[in-house]
Design an enzyme around this catalytic site. Sequence first.
Site, PDB file in Angstrom:
ATOM      1  N   LEU A  52      -8.414  -6.049  -5.744  1.00  0.00           N
ATOM      2  CA  LEU A  52      -9.214  -4.929  -6.262  1.00  0.00           C
ATOM      3  C   LEU A  52     -10.687  -5.084  -5.881  1.00  0.00           C
ATOM      4  CD1 LEU A  52      -7.475  -4.340  -9.727  1.00  0.00           C
ATOM      5  CD2 LEU A  52      -7.082  -3.179  -7.551  1.00  0.00           C
TER       6      LEU A  52
ATOM      7  N   ARG B 236      -2.092  -7.879  13.551  1.00  0.00           N
ATOM      8  CA  ARG B 236      -1.272  -6.922  14.288  1.00  0.00           C
ATOM      9  C   ARG B 236      -0.374  -7.670  15.269  1.00  0.00           C
ATOM     10  NH1 ARG B 236      -2.331  -4.400  10.703  1.00  0.00           N
ATOM     11  NH2 ARG B 236      -3.144  -2.301  10.490  1.00  0.00           N
TER      12      ARG B 236
ATOM     13  N   THR C 286     -20.066  -7.859 -15.996  1.00  0.00           N
ATOM     14  CA  THR C 286     -18.908  -6.952 -15.875  1.00  0.00           C
ATOM     15  C   THR C 286     -17.793  -7.613 -15.073  1.00  0.00           C
ATOM     16  OG1 THR C 286     -20.419  -5.095 -15.949  1.00  0.00           O
ATOM     17  CG2 THR C 286     -18.213  -4.639 -15.094  1.00  0.00           C
TER      18      THR C 286
ATOM     19  N   THR D 247     -12.407  -6.124   7.495  1.00  0.00           N
ATOM     20  CA  THR D 247     -11.909  -6.202   8.879  1.00  0.00           C
ATOM     21  C   THR D 247     -11.996  -4.844   9.600  1.00  0.00           C
ATOM     22  OG1 THR D 247      -9.764  -6.125   7.798  1.00  0.00           O
ATOM     23  CG2 THR D 247     -10.407  -8.204   8.759  1.00  0.00           C
TER      24      THR D 247
ATOM     25  N   LYS E 248       0.740  -8.184  -2.159  1.00  0.00           N
ATOM     26  CA  LYS E 248      -0.626  -7.764  -2.466  1.00  0.00           C
ATOM     27  C   LYS E 248      -0.620  -6.391  -3.125  1.00  0.00           C
ATOM     28  CE  LYS E 248      -3.774  -6.329   0.640  1.00  0.00           C
ATOM     29  NZ  LYS E 248      -4.396  -5.140   0.044  1.00  0.00           N
TER      30      LYS E 248
ATOM     31  N   ASP F 257       0.842  -1.196   0.000  1.00  0.00           N
ATOM     32  CA  ASP F 257       0.000   0.000   0.000  1.00  0.00           C
ATOM     33  C   ASP F 257       0.876   1.244   0.000  1.00  0.00           C
ATOM     34  OD1 ASP F 257      -2.327  -1.529  -0.010  1.00  0.00           O
ATOM     35  OD2 ASP F 257      -2.406  -1.636   2.179  1.00  0.00           O
TER      36      ASP F 257
HETATM   37  O1  C5P Z   1      -1.987  -2.063   6.942  1.00  0.00           O
HETATM   38  P1  C5P Z   1      -2.858  -3.249   7.183  1.00  0.00           P
HETATM   39  O2  C5P Z   1      -2.109  -4.456   7.723  1.00  0.00           O
HETATM   40  O3  C5P Z   1      -4.094  -2.911   7.993  1.00  0.00           O
HETATM   41  O4  C5P Z   1      -3.334  -3.674   5.717  1.00  0.00           O
HETATM   42  C1  C5P Z   1      -4.307  -4.646   5.464  1.00  0.00           C
HETATM   43  C2  C5P Z   1      -4.484  -4.753   3.984  1.00  0.00           C
HETATM   44  O5  C5P Z   1      -5.492  -5.741   3.722  1.00  0.00           O
HETATM   45  C3  C5P Z   1      -4.958  -3.475   3.305  1.00  0.00           C
HETATM   46  O6  C5P Z   1      -4.316  -3.422   2.039  1.00  0.00           O
HETATM   47  C4  C5P Z   1      -6.440  -3.647   3.130  1.00  0.00           C
HETATM   48  O7  C5P Z   1      -6.923  -3.016   1.955  1.00  0.00           O
HETATM   49  C5  C5P Z   1      -6.550  -5.172   2.975  1.00  0.00           C
HETATM   50  N1  C5P Z   1      -7.828  -5.771   3.338  1.00  0.00           N
HETATM   51  C6  C5P Z   1      -8.417  -5.598   4.579  1.00  0.00           C
HETATM   52  N2  C5P Z   1      -9.629  -6.178   4.860  1.00  0.00           N
HETATM   53  C7  C5P Z   1     -10.229  -6.940   3.945  1.00  0.00           C
HETATM   54  C8  C5P Z   1      -9.633  -7.147   2.680  1.00  0.00           C
HETATM   55  C9  C5P Z   1      -8.404  -6.550   2.432  1.00  0.00           C
HETATM   56  O8  C5P Z   1      -7.846  -4.934   5.444  1.00  0.00           O
HETATM   57  N3  C5P Z   1     -11.360  -7.546   4.250  1.00  0.00           N
END
Ligand code: C5P
Length: 237
Positions: A61, A186, A69, A124, A32, A10
Amino acid sequence: MKEKICAALDVDSMDEAVRLVDMLSPYVGVFKVGAHLFATGEGKRIIDCINARNSKIFLDLKYHDIPNTVANTAKVACGLGVYMFNVHATGGAAMMGAVAKAVREESRKTGKTRPKVLAVTVLTSISGDELQGELKVSLPLEEYVAHLARLAEKSGLDGVVCSPNEIEIVRRACGKDFLVVTPGIRPAWSVSKDDQKRVLTPAEAIKRGADYIVVGRPIIKADDPVEAAKKLLEEIQ
Ligand code: C5P
């Protein structure tokens, strides 16, 4: 074990993304690429660069549109040569079924490896209170996740993205061969949950049966991303 770690790229530019891939690939199995990086306009080049380094790509995405689509978009994802990509389960069974069919047909036609297709259940960053109070979903969060996972499985998808708190529920609903990918990770040493609400440590998520853990900010925003990735890998080994 590094195969189970998926680092979320990201970041704002291709240069930053490629620098991270080069630094982290000894400790990370999948990278990712999400909307943030893809929308820089260099999406395709970034995918090609990661493929050229023989690292796996999760194209995140989160497609959510009408079946026709999304099925056509899924064929494009097949052409990109990604390892997995995702759609929103709330697009419904017709949409997920159309994607599963399109991906199988496209891969048969081109002879390329079929990407795995995942369904995003509930983000999440959404709490149970938000799901019920704001989004007006009457089922308790965990039951709703299990329901969406079953729907994804019946529609022919390979797995789901869910919170680590729901790993066991999805396993019970869909069995051991269904892929479970969990963001909301985390480590105990990471300072903040950021905007994530339903979180767990990497070791606990693996113990509960996650196939892949998705980790973004605890690695990429660390003072030393390589040290952070190493520490994370040690923690799950
Ligand atoms: O920085 P962090 O560890 O929170 O990043 C989590 C990544 O997972 C982000 O790129 C977020 O877009 C992605 N994600 C998420 N929850 C989901 C699907 C994808 O946090 N359900």
